[in-house]
Design a protein around this motif. Sequence first.
Motif, PDB file in Angstrom:
ATOM      1  N   SER A   1      37.715  47.580  49.382  1.00  0.00           N
ATOM      2  CA  SER A   1      38.258  46.645  48.402  1.00  0.00           C
ATOM      3  C   SER A   1      38.167  47.172  46.978  1.00  0.00           C
ATOM      4  CB  SER A   1      37.537  45.297  48.477  1.00  0.00           C
ATOM      5  OG  SER A   1      38.076  44.391  47.521  1.00  0.00           O
ATOM      6  N   ASP A   2      39.267  47.029  46.282  1.00  0.00           N
ATOM      7  CA  ASP A   2      39.267  47.129  44.831  1.00  0.00           C
ATOM      8  C   ASP A   2      38.337  46.048  44.289  1.00  0.00           C
ATOM      9  OD1 ASP A   2      40.294  47.723  42.141  1.00  0.00           O
ATOM     10  OD2 ASP A   2      41.358  45.824  42.341  1.00  0.00           O
ATOM     11  N   VAL A   3      37.940  46.190  43.041  1.00  0.00           N
ATOM     12  CA  VAL A   3      36.969  45.277  42.452  1.00  0.00           C
ATOM     13  C   VAL A   3      37.636  44.259  41.537  1.00  0.00           C
ATOM     14  CG1 VAL A   3      35.005  45.161  40.869  1.00  0.00           C
ATOM     15  CG2 VAL A   3      35.034  46.867  42.696  1.00  0.00           C
ATOM     16  N   ASP A   4      38.116  44.735  40.389  1.00  0.00           N
ATOM     17  CA  ASP A   4      38.643  43.826  39.364  1.00  0.00           C
ATOM     18  C   ASP A   4      40.004  43.293  39.776  1.00  0.00           C
ATOM     19  OD1 ASP A   4      36.538  44.154  37.176  1.00  0.00           O
ATOM     20  OD2 ASP A   4      37.086  46.234  37.618  1.00  0.00           O
ATOM     21  N   GLY A   5      40.127  41.975  39.787  1.00  0.00           N
ATOM     22  CA  GLY A   5      41.374  41.352  40.191  1.00  0.00           C
ATOM     23  C   GLY A   5      41.547  41.237  41.693  1.00  0.00           C
ATOM     24  N   THR A   6      40.525  41.657  42.446  1.00  0.00           N
ATOM     25  CA  THR A   6      40.633  41.637  43.908  1.00  0.00           C
ATOM     26  C   THR A   6      39.388  41.019  44.540  1.00  0.00           C
ATOM     27  OG1 THR A   6      42.044  43.613  43.855  1.00  0.00           O
ATOM     28  CG2 THR A   6      41.039  43.055  45.955  1.00  0.00           C
ATOM     29  N   LEU A   7      38.299  41.769  44.555  1.00  0.00           N
ATOM     30  CA  LEU A   7      37.047  41.239  45.094  1.00  0.00           C
ATOM     31  C   LEU A   7      36.449  40.168  44.186  1.00  0.00           C
ATOM     32  CD1 LEU A   7      34.713  41.479  47.210  1.00  0.00           C
ATOM     33  CD2 LEU A   7      33.696  43.159  45.655  1.00  0.00           C
ATOM     34  N   LEU A   8      36.497  40.430  42.870  1.00  0.00           N
ATOM     35  CA  LEU A   8      35.919  39.509  41.898  1.00  0.00           C
ATOM     36  C   LEU A   8      36.926  38.453  41.473  1.00  0.00           C
ATOM     37  CD1 LEU A   8      34.065  42.004  39.519  1.00  0.00           C
ATOM     38  CD2 LEU A   8      33.193  40.879  41.584  1.00  0.00           C
TER      39      LEU A   8
ATOM     40  N   ASP B   1      45.294  45.394  43.953  1.00  0.00           N
ATOM     41  CA  ASP B   1      46.268  44.651  43.149  1.00  0.00           C
ATOM     42  C   ASP B   1      47.039  45.480  42.148  1.00  0.00           C
ATOM     43  OD1 ASP B   1      43.987  45.032  41.446  1.00  0.00           O
ATOM     44  OD2 ASP B   1      44.617  43.322  40.231  1.00  0.00           O
ATOM     45  N   MET B   2      46.701  46.771  41.986  1.00  0.00           N
ATOM     46  CA  MET B   2      47.336  47.575  40.942  1.00  0.00           C
ATOM     47  C   MET B   2      47.819  48.919  41.490  1.00  0.00           C
ATOM     48  SD  MET B   2      47.516  45.858  38.118  1.00  0.00           S
ATOM     49  CE  MET B   2      47.828  47.122  36.875  1.00  0.00           C
ATOM     50  N   PRO B   3      48.608  49.663  40.698  1.00  0.00           N
ATOM     51  CA  PRO B   3      49.113  50.946  41.189  1.00  0.00           C
ATOM     52  C   PRO B   3      48.041  51.943  41.607  1.00  0.00           C
ATOM     53  CG  PRO B   3      50.452  50.215  39.360  1.00  0.00           C
ATOM     54  CD  PRO B   3      49.306  49.250  39.453  1.00  0.00           C
ATOM     55  N   ASN B   4      46.833  51.865  41.035  1.00  0.00           N
ATOM     56  CA  ASN B   4      45.789  52.784  41.505  1.00  0.00           C
ATOM     57  C   ASN B   4      45.273  52.432  42.886  1.00  0.00           C
ATOM     58  OD1 ASN B   4      44.447  50.467  40.471  1.00  0.00           O
ATOM     59  ND2 ASN B   4      42.608  51.656  39.991  1.00  0.00           N
ATOM     60  N   ASP B   5      45.805  51.361  43.481  1.00  0.00           N
ATOM     61  CA  ASP B   5      45.463  50.982  44.856  1.00  0.00           C
ATOM     62  C   ASP B   5      46.525  51.398  45.864  1.00  0.00           C
ATOM     63  OD1 ASP B   5      43.045  49.556  44.154  1.00  0.00           O
ATOM     64  OD2 ASP B   5      44.321  47.957  43.373  1.00  0.00           O
ATOM     65  N   ILE B   6      47.645  51.910  45.417  1.00  0.00           N
ATOM     66  CA  ILE B   6      48.785  52.141  46.303  1.00  0.00           C
ATOM     67  C   ILE B   6      48.426  53.042  47.481  1.00  0.00           C
ATOM     68  CG2 ILE B   6      51.022  53.324  46.451  1.00  0.00           C
ATOM     69  CD1 ILE B   6      51.675  52.151  43.683  1.00  0.00           C
ATOM     70  N   GLU B   7      47.830  54.190  47.215  1.00  0.00           N
ATOM     71  CA  GLU B   7      47.517  55.130  48.295  1.00  0.00           C
ATOM     72  C   GLU B   7      46.530  54.522  49.283  1.00  0.00           C
ATOM     73  OE1 GLU B   7      48.911  57.347  44.735  1.00  0.00           O
ATOM     74  OE2 GLU B   7      47.326  55.862  45.060  1.00  0.00           O
ATOM     75  N   MET B   8      45.566  53.773  48.771  1.00  0.00           N
ATOM     76  CA  MET B   8      44.598  53.112  49.653  1.00  0.00           C
ATOM     77  C   MET B   8      45.272  52.073  50.535  1.00  0.00           C
ATOM     78  SD  MET B   8      41.170  50.953  48.574  1.00  0.00           S
ATOM     79  CE  MET B   8      42.051  49.714  47.604  1.00  0.00           C
ATOM     80  N   LEU B   9      46.191  51.306  49.976  1.00  0.00           N
ATOM     81  CA  LEU B   9      46.896  50.295  50.766  1.00  0.00           C
ATOM     82  C   LEU B   9      47.725  50.946  51.870  1.00  0.00           C
ATOM     83  CD1 LEU B   9      48.040  47.931  47.861  1.00  0.00           C
ATOM     84  CD2 LEU B   9      46.201  47.518  49.505  1.00  0.00           C
ATOM     85  N   ARG B  10      48.301  52.089  51.587  1.00  0.00           N
ATOM     86  CA  ARG B  10      49.085  52.802  52.593  1.00  0.00           C
ATOM     87  C   ARG B  10      48.201  53.494  53.620  1.00  0.00           C
ATOM     88  NH1 ARG B  10      53.342  55.373  48.186  1.00  0.00           N
ATOM     89  NH2 ARG B  10      54.744  53.558  48.085  1.00  0.00           N
ATOM     90  N   TRP B  11      47.025  53.923  53.203  1.00  0.00           N
ATOM     91  CA  TRP B  11      46.080  54.608  54.091  1.00  0.00           C
ATOM     92  C   TRP B  11      45.495  53.676  55.132  1.00  0.00           C
ATOM     93  CZ3 TRP B  11      40.777  53.337  54.052  1.00  0.00           C
ATOM     94  CH2 TRP B  11      39.929  54.175  54.769  1.00  0.00           C
TER      95      TRP B  11
END
Length: 283
Positions: A14-21, A235-245
């Motif tokens: 999980s991403d943290v800011d805007g996601t877990l928190l 929730d953000m573009p720095n999560d894109i690769e993780m979401l696809r993985w």
Amino acid sequence: MSAPAWGPPSLIASDVDGTLLDDHDRVTPRTRRALERARADGVELVLATGRPPRWIPQITDQLADSPAAVRYAVCANGAMVYDVVADEILHVDALAVDVLHRVAEVVAERLPGAGLAAERASTVAGNGDGDAATAPFVATAGYEHAWLNPDHVQVSDEHIFAMPAVKLLARVPGMASRDMAHRVRPALDGLAEVTYSTGSGLIELSVPRVHKASGLSWLVANSDVAGGRPIAFGDMPNDIEMLRWAGLGVAMGHGDPAAIGAADEVAPPNYEDGLAQVLERWF
């Protein structure tokens, strides 16, 4: 005949800011309960964040007395894999000094007047003594923070490149991060990965092909973390690769369109316990 339902997951990334928190930087009671039920079934939470290790205790301390206590975090958008319990960096991908110079030249050409900052590999305990030689985060005089908790040492432009960095950050207040990334990305192909975790005039540059997915892949390959069926939230573009993985990539409902477009499904937003609502299917 419909396809069988996916799950349960073996790992929660999980991403943290805007996601877990939530919007007050809290792990809500509902989210905590869902994570505890998952951990009781052998499924652990791994944080995957743009944050450096020194900003991880704000999250992990909230779960420290819980069965869902966090063991590992992928930090700096995948450039560091961090052992939370031992306060130890297990893996680093850093931009070399000569590459930092070249990346900065591109930024200066494509984003005139941008402030620069460098994030260096450091643990919570090993933050240095506050001088430019040891500080984990250094910034030029023209760098204006996008966050409310600045902790940098101001240095000359040349000191930014004094040692390798896990991230070089470029800041242009008032400009959209998406537009900044669009300007520099073609000139940095093969030289640096370009992403952003906020829309407010900040881009983050790292080693090519280093992102949250690469950090998670390293952790799964080099630890006992069960990565066979990962679920990922962001929730953000720095999560894109993780979401696809992930076996199931879940974007938050309030998220950036690019993250939503990369996901397998969309959850309610963080302020509605979206992560917990998804996990409650299994736990």
